[in-house]
Design a protein around this motif. Structure first.
Motif, PDB file in Angstrom:
ATOM      1  N   ASP A  42       0.858  -1.189   0.000  1.00 60.21           N
ATOM      2  CA  ASP A  42       0.000   0.000   0.000  1.00 60.21           C
ATOM      3  C   ASP A  42       0.897   1.242   0.000  1.00 60.21           C
ATOM      4  N   THR A  43       0.327   2.379  -0.310  1.00 57.46           N
ATOM      5  CA  THR A  43       1.098   3.618  -0.291  1.00 57.46           C
ATOM      6  C   THR A  43       0.493   4.620   0.682  1.00 57.46           C
ATOM      7  N   VAL A  44       1.342   5.556   1.098  1.00 54.30           N
ATOM      8  CA  VAL A  44       0.885   6.730   1.829  1.00 54.30           C
ATOM      9  C   VAL A  44       1.257   7.948   0.991  1.00 54.30           C
ATOM     10  N   LYS A  45       0.446   8.975   1.079  1.00 57.08           N
ATOM     11  CA  LYS A  45       0.753  10.227   0.395  1.00 57.08           C
ATOM     12  C   LYS A  45       1.602  11.073   1.326  1.00 57.08           C
ATOM     13  N   THR A  46       2.694  11.602   0.807  1.00 58.50           N
ATOM     14  CA  THR A  46       3.536  12.466   1.621  1.00 58.50           C
ATOM     15  C   THR A  46       3.316  13.922   1.226  1.00 58.50           C
ATOM     16  N   ALA A  47       3.829  14.820   2.055  1.00 54.92           N
ATOM     17  CA  ALA A  47       3.737  16.255   1.803  1.00 54.92           C
ATOM     18  C   ALA A  47       5.123  16.867   1.989  1.00 54.92           C
ATOM     19  N   ILE A  48       5.474  17.789   1.132  1.00 58.26           N
ATOM     20  CA  ILE A  48       6.766  18.467   1.231  1.00 58.26           C
ATOM     21  C   ILE A  48       6.576  19.754   2.024  1.00 58.26           C
ATOM     22  N   SER A  58       5.532  25.926   4.563  1.00 59.06           N
ATOM     23  CA  SER A  58       4.546  25.765   3.498  1.00 59.06           C
ATOM     24  C   SER A  58       4.417  24.263   3.216  1.00 59.06           C
ATOM     25  N   GLU A  59       3.338  23.886   2.546  1.00 62.87           N
ATOM     26  CA  GLU A  59       3.123  22.466   2.262  1.00 62.87           C
ATOM     27  C   GLU A  59       2.742  22.275   0.804  1.00 62.87           C
ATOM     28  N   LYS A  60       3.423  21.306   0.175  1.00 63.24           N
ATOM     29  CA  LYS A  60       3.174  20.974  -1.219  1.00 63.24           C
ATOM     30  C   LYS A  60       3.009  19.463  -1.342  1.00 63.24           C
ATOM     31  N   PRO A  61       2.343  18.992  -2.400  1.00 65.05           N
ATOM     32  CA  PRO A  61       2.201  17.541  -2.575  1.00 65.05           C
ATOM     33  C   PRO A  61       3.565  16.871  -2.696  1.00 65.05           C
TER      34      PRO A  61
END
Length: 191
Positions: A42-48, A58-61
């Motif tokens: 499975d995957t998780v979505k990360t944020a930069i 700040s937060e980016k995909p």
């Protein structure tokens, strides 16, 4: 091969997930990256998270990070140490009873434990900070203090070690953070 347990989750900070995971593999550990309610593959979505002069990051995909192990199969005794990624994931991961049990196992057995950025939120919820010195993202400092820890303010590129516990404020601290964690693990790298 010695194993490290690596806890991450949806919207964990991208670099704080990818970089320690890869660095620990690079030195020879089998790294079991896990997230509650998810399985191997499975995957998780990360944020930069970036520091661009605003009052906060700040937060980016980020990326879709693939997990390497099933959370429900974790047996704490199989691991040399635990690493917890920062970002937004710790704010909800700390609500998971099993996550807290895992953290408590590593803390009570004096096993190497590394937490970066917002990850000390999980340590605070697990009630393992009493009398400990550590750092975190500055906004988590009050939680550290409320949980009985001593918050240490250091530059983002630094880390703090207190016995088996290694912490850093954010991803710019990776070189110091991982070097300190390897030292606590007893890993020696000859150049």
């Amino acid at each position: 091969m010695k194993k490290i347990l690596f806890l991450t989750g949806d919207f964990a900070e991208d670099y704080e997930t990818m970089v320690p995971f890869q660095m620990l593999q690079m030195v020879g550990f089998e790294v079991h990256a896990v997230c509650p309610d998810k399985k191997k593959g499975d995957t998780v979505k990360t944020a930069i998270h970036d520091f661009e002069g605003d009052q906060t990051y700040s937060e980016k995909p980020g990326h879709h990070f693939q997990l390497t192990y099933t959370f429900d199969d974790v047996k704490e005794a199989d691991y040399e140490g635990l690493v917890i990624a920062g970002g937004r994931a710790p704010e909800y991961l700390r609500l998971n009873k099993r996550v807290l049990e895992i953290v408590q196992y590593f803390a009570s057995n004096n096993k190497p434990l590394a937490a970066i950025c917002h990850a000390p939120q999980i340590l605070a919820a697990a009630k393992v900070l009493n009398g400990r010195k550590l750092t975190s993202y500055p906004a988590v400092g009050p939680e550290v203090e409320l949980a009985g820890g001593t918050y240490v303010s250091v530059a983002p590129s630094e880390s703090v070690t207190d016995g088996n516990l290694v912490t850093s404020p954010a991803w710019p601290g990776h070189p110091s953070f991982i070097a300190a964690f390897l030292k606590v693990l007893g890993v020696k790298i000859d150049l």
